[in-house]
Design a protein around this motif. Structure first.
Motif, PDB file in Angstrom:
ATOM      1  N   UNK A  79       0.827  -1.203   0.000  1.00 38.11           N
ATOM      2  CA  UNK A  79       0.000   0.000   0.000  1.00 38.11           C
ATOM      3  C   UNK A  79       0.862   1.253   0.000  1.00 38.11           C
ATOM      4  N   UNK A  80       1.918   1.244   0.818  1.00 35.98           N
ATOM      5  CA  UNK A  80       2.838   2.389   0.839  1.00 35.98           C
ATOM      6  C   UNK A  80       3.547   2.538  -0.495  1.00 35.98           C
ATOM      7  N   UNK A  81       3.964   1.429  -1.075  1.00 34.90           N
ATOM      8  CA  UNK A  81       4.643   1.478  -2.370  1.00 34.90           C
ATOM      9  C   UNK A  81       3.717   2.010  -3.450  1.00 34.90           C
ATOM     10  N   UNK A  82       2.452   1.595  -3.401  1.00 34.40           N
ATOM     11  CA  UNK A  82       1.473   2.081  -4.374  1.00 34.40           C
ATOM     12  C   UNK A  82       1.252   3.584  -4.215  1.00 34.40           C
ATOM     13  N   UNK A  83       1.167   4.021  -2.970  1.00 37.94           N
ATOM     14  CA  UNK A  83       0.997   5.459  -2.718  1.00 37.94           C
ATOM     15  C   UNK A  83       2.210   6.241  -3.208  1.00 37.94           C
ATOM     16  N   UNK A  84       3.391   5.701  -2.954  1.00 41.97           N
ATOM     17  CA  UNK A  84       4.608   6.368  -3.413  1.00 41.97           C
ATOM     18  C   UNK A  84       4.671   6.384  -4.938  1.00 41.97           C
ATOM     19  N   UNK A  85       4.240   5.302  -5.562  1.00 41.32           N
ATOM     20  CA  UNK A  85       4.258   5.240  -7.024  1.00 41.32           C
ATOM     21  C   UNK A  85       3.305   6.271  -7.612  1.00 41.32           C
ATOM     22  N   UNK A  86       2.154   6.446  -6.990  1.00 44.34           N
ATOM     23  CA  UNK A  86       1.207   7.432  -7.515  1.00 44.34           C
ATOM     24  C   UNK A  86       1.757   8.841  -7.367  1.00 44.34           C
ATOM     25  N   UNK A  87       2.501   9.077  -6.294  1.00 41.74           N
ATOM     26  CA  UNK A  87       3.129  10.391  -6.116  1.00 41.74           C
ATOM     27  C   UNK A  87       4.279  10.550  -7.096  1.00 41.74           C
ATOM     28  N   UNK A  88       5.053   9.494  -7.275  1.00 33.68           N
ATOM     29  CA  UNK A  88       6.214   9.552  -8.159  1.00 33.68           C
ATOM     30  C   UNK A  88       5.800   9.666  -9.621  1.00 33.68           C
TER      31      UNK A  88
END
Length: 178
Positions: A79-88
């Motif tokens: 979930x954190x990785x997905x959130x970071x990917x959406x920001x990135x």
């Protein structure tokens, strides 16, 4: 001493632990890691084991809880990785281009006639309602709306000019944008 060894004989439970771990993880390597973690946790918590208790059940409980903990941890990490990917994934214009664009907007805003600039500033920047802005300027609300409309139209012209394939991105806030 012999009673202590037989009481905490985890070696005899390894087959059960491995079978259950493979059943949970469906992967040989992950199952071995889970069994290893279980044995470490069991060793660290050996003082909590009740003498005469069911060692197999206790170890299987530790294994199951470890599996659930890992699953939750992996889900949270995903979930954190997905959130970071959406920001990135959001791309930003180069700062120089953004600065130049803001400079153009600022220049166009200050080039507006004073009455249009004052009306647009009160509504779009200070976030006053039309009624409050009209009262502040001491003009009828219709006059205020007319000035804001003309100011927006003038600023839109800045965005309407073709600029090396850029898409217009200026949106004036406050009131209607028609």
């Amino acid at each position: 001493m012999k009673a202590q060894t037989s009481r905490f004989n985890v070696i005899g439970q390894l087959d059960s632990l491995r079978r259950y771990a493979r059943s949970l993880t469906r992967n040989e390597a992950d199952a071995e890691d889970l069994v290893q973690d279980t044995l470490v946790r069991a060793y660290e918590k050996r003082s909590h084991f009740r003498q005469g208790g069911n060692l197999k059940g206790w170890l299987l409980t530790i294994l199951h809880n470890g599996f659930i903990d890992n699953k939750r941890s992996n889900r949270a990490e995903a979930s954190r990785a997905e959130a970071m990917a959406s920001v990135a994934d959001t791309s930003l214009q180069p700062p120089q281009e953004h600065s130049v664009h803001l400079s153009d907007i600022r220049r166009a805003f200050f080039a507006l006639p004073e009455e249009q600039r004052a009306a647009l500033h009160l509504v779009a920047i200070e976030n006053l309602s039309y009624e409050e802005a009209a009262a502040t300027l001491g003009i009828p609300i219709g006059t205020l709306m007319s000035r804001i409309s003309r100011a927006r139209a003038a600023l839109r012209l800045l965005e309407a000019e073709p600029q090396a394939g850029k898409i217009a991105r200026l949106r004036i806030v406050g009131g209607r944008d028609e």
